[in-house]
Motif scaffolding. Sequence first.
Motif, short mmCIF file in Angstrom:
data_model
loop_
_atom_site.label_atom_id
_atom_site.label_comp_id
_atom_site.label_asym_id
_atom_site.label_seq_id
_atom_site.Cartn_x
_atom_site.Cartn_y
_atom_site.Cartn_z
N ILE A 76 -25.18 8.89 39.70
CA ILE A 76 -24.32 8.77 40.88
C ILE A 76 -23.35 9.95 40.95
CG2 ILE A 76 -22.34 7.43 41.79
CD1 ILE A 76 -23.90 4.93 41.24
N PRO A 77 -23.29 10.65 42.09
CA PRO A 77 -22.38 11.79 42.20
C PRO A 77 -20.91 11.37 42.26
CG PRO A 77 -23.44 11.38 44.31
CD PRO A 77 -24.05 10.40 43.33
N TYR A 78 -20.05 12.25 41.84
CA TYR A 78 -18.61 11.95 41.83
C TYR A 78 -17.83 13.24 41.91
CZ TYR A 78 -19.35 13.35 37.00
OH TYR A 78 -19.72 14.06 35.89
N MET A 79 -16.55 13.08 42.18
CA MET A 79 -15.67 14.23 42.37
C MET A 79 -14.53 14.13 41.37
SD MET A 79 -14.72 16.09 45.41
CE MET A 79 -13.86 17.53 44.91
N CYS A 80 -14.14 15.25 40.79
CA CYS A 80 -13.01 15.27 39.85
C CYS A 80 -11.93 16.22 40.34
CB CYS A 80 -13.47 15.73 38.47
SG CYS A 80 -14.46 14.52 37.60
N PHE A 81 -10.74 15.71 40.62
CA PHE A 81 -9.61 16.55 41.00
C PHE A 81 -8.79 16.87 39.75
CE2 PHE A 81 -10.53 14.48 45.11
CZ PHE A 81 -10.76 15.64 45.84
N VAL A 82 -8.77 18.15 39.40
CA VAL A 82 -8.20 18.56 38.12
C VAL A 82 -6.99 19.46 38.33
CG1 VAL A 82 -8.73 19.61 35.89
CG2 VAL A 82 -10.58 18.59 37.23
N TYR A 92 -5.81 13.52 28.12
CA TYR A 92 -6.60 14.16 29.18
C TYR A 92 -7.84 14.85 28.58
CZ TYR A 92 -2.35 13.62 31.98
OH TYR A 92 -1.27 13.10 32.65
N ILE A 93 -8.78 15.19 29.45
CA ILE A 93 -9.97 15.90 28.97
C ILE A 93 -9.59 17.28 28.43
CG2 ILE A 93 -11.67 14.72 30.40
CD1 ILE A 93 -11.59 17.29 32.24
N ASP A 94 -10.45 17.78 27.54
CA ASP A 94 -10.21 19.12 26.97
C ASP A 94 -11.17 20.13 27.61
OD1 ASP A 94 -12.69 18.69 25.75
OD2 ASP A 94 -11.76 17.97 23.88
N GLU A 95 -11.11 21.37 27.13
CA GLU A 95 -11.92 22.46 27.69
C GLU A 95 -13.42 22.16 27.60
OE1 GLU A 95 -11.45 25.10 29.41
OE2 GLU A 95 -9.27 25.38 29.30
N ARG A 96 -13.83 21.56 26.48
CA ARG A 96 -15.25 21.27 26.28
C ARG A 96 -15.73 20.24 27.32
NH1 ARG A 96 -17.68 17.28 23.86
NH2 ARG A 96 -15.66 16.48 23.18
N GLU A 97 -14.90 19.23 27.55
CA GLU A 97 -15.27 18.21 28.54
C GLU A 97 -15.24 18.77 29.96
OE1 GLU A 97 -13.70 14.15 26.41
OE2 GLU A 97 -12.27 15.75 26.77
N LEU A 98 -14.30 19.68 30.21
CA LEU A 98 -14.26 20.34 31.52
C LEU A 98 -15.56 21.13 31.74
CD1 LEU A 98 -12.74 21.22 34.13
CD2 LEU A 98 -11.73 23.09 32.78
N LYS A 99 -16.02 21.77 30.69
CA LYS A 99 -17.28 22.53 30.80
C LYS A 99 -18.44 21.58 31.11
CE LYS A 99 -20.34 25.79 28.46
NZ LYS A 99 -21.55 25.12 28.94
N LEU A 140 -10.18 26.85 36.26
CA LEU A 140 -11.15 25.77 36.10
C LEU A 140 -12.58 26.30 35.93
CD1 LEU A 140 -9.68 23.26 38.73
CD2 LEU A 140 -9.38 23.23 36.24
N GLY A 141 -12.77 27.57 36.23
CA GLY A 141 -14.04 28.23 35.94
C GLY A 141 -15.16 27.92 36.90
N CYS A 142 -14.83 27.56 38.12
CA CYS A 142 -15.89 27.29 39.10
C CYS A 142 -15.34 27.46 40.51
CB CYS A 142 -16.45 25.88 38.93
SG CYS A 142 -15.18 24.62 39.02
N GLU A 143 -16.27 27.48 41.47
CA GLU A 143 -15.87 27.58 42.86
C GLU A 143 -15.24 26.25 43.31
OE1 GLU A 143 -18.15 28.36 46.93
OE2 GLU A 143 -19.02 29.46 45.23
N ILE A 144 -14.16 26.34 44.10
CA ILE A 144 -13.46 25.11 44.53
C ILE A 144 -13.36 25.10 46.06
CG2 ILE A 144 -11.31 23.78 44.36
CD1 ILE A 144 -12.01 24.09 41.58
N GLU A 145 -13.77 24.00 46.66
CA GLU A 145 -13.69 23.88 48.13
C GLU A 145 -12.81 22.71 48.57
OE1 GLU A 145 -17.82 23.50 49.27
OE2 GLU A 145 -17.94 25.67 49.59
#
Length: 200
Positions: A76-82, A92-99, A140-145
């Motif tokens: 199931i798709p989901y969205m994470c606002f970080v 909170y999540i760490d860098e590895r979990e963010l990856k 965050l290391g990714c494109e954000i829209e």
Amino acid sequence: MIHHVSDDPINEEMNLSIRTTEFKIFINGLLDAGYQFIKPSQLEDSFDRKACMITFDDIFKDAMTNAITYLESINIPYMCFVSPVFIGKEGYIDERELKNLRDSSLCTIGGHGISHKLFRFLTSQEKIEELCRERHEQLLGCEIEDFAFPYGSIYACDSKSIKMAQREYKRVYSTLNCKVTSRDKIWFLPRINLNSKTVY
Ligand SMILES: [Zn+2]
């Protein structure tokens, strides 16, 4: 809109916590009722349809462990606002979990303020810095829209901040507690707060 997911109630007084079992029952209830789970890019084609978008704010470790891994297991798709300021902080999540989130095809990462400040009382310069899409993307290391205002209420978000966010992002989210309809503009989208009280 989901914050904490845990069988040890956290933050109950703020109504920001749902038990793991309740979360799973809720998701399966939506599936049984024929709801389609969508990504933010599908939002505009889904107004007034039986569609649902799951969003997490702040990304607490318990949400990662108890809810996000579950959504991954059932595709199931989901969205994470970080907010970058929280990454690696206790609870909170760490860098590895963010990856892991970045690498997941089910997850869309959105901005949530560089340091999770309440916008109304910020200076114009501070608003620019807190909203900055490029800075969110670097950290965050990714494109954000997509962008969800921290605290997200009419009180927290003055109209100037909302207009600035609208210029910077494709879609902007509030914490106004109701469902999205075609009457909503995509720059201050409401979200239903899911917690142990509202789940029933
Ligand atoms: Zn937040």
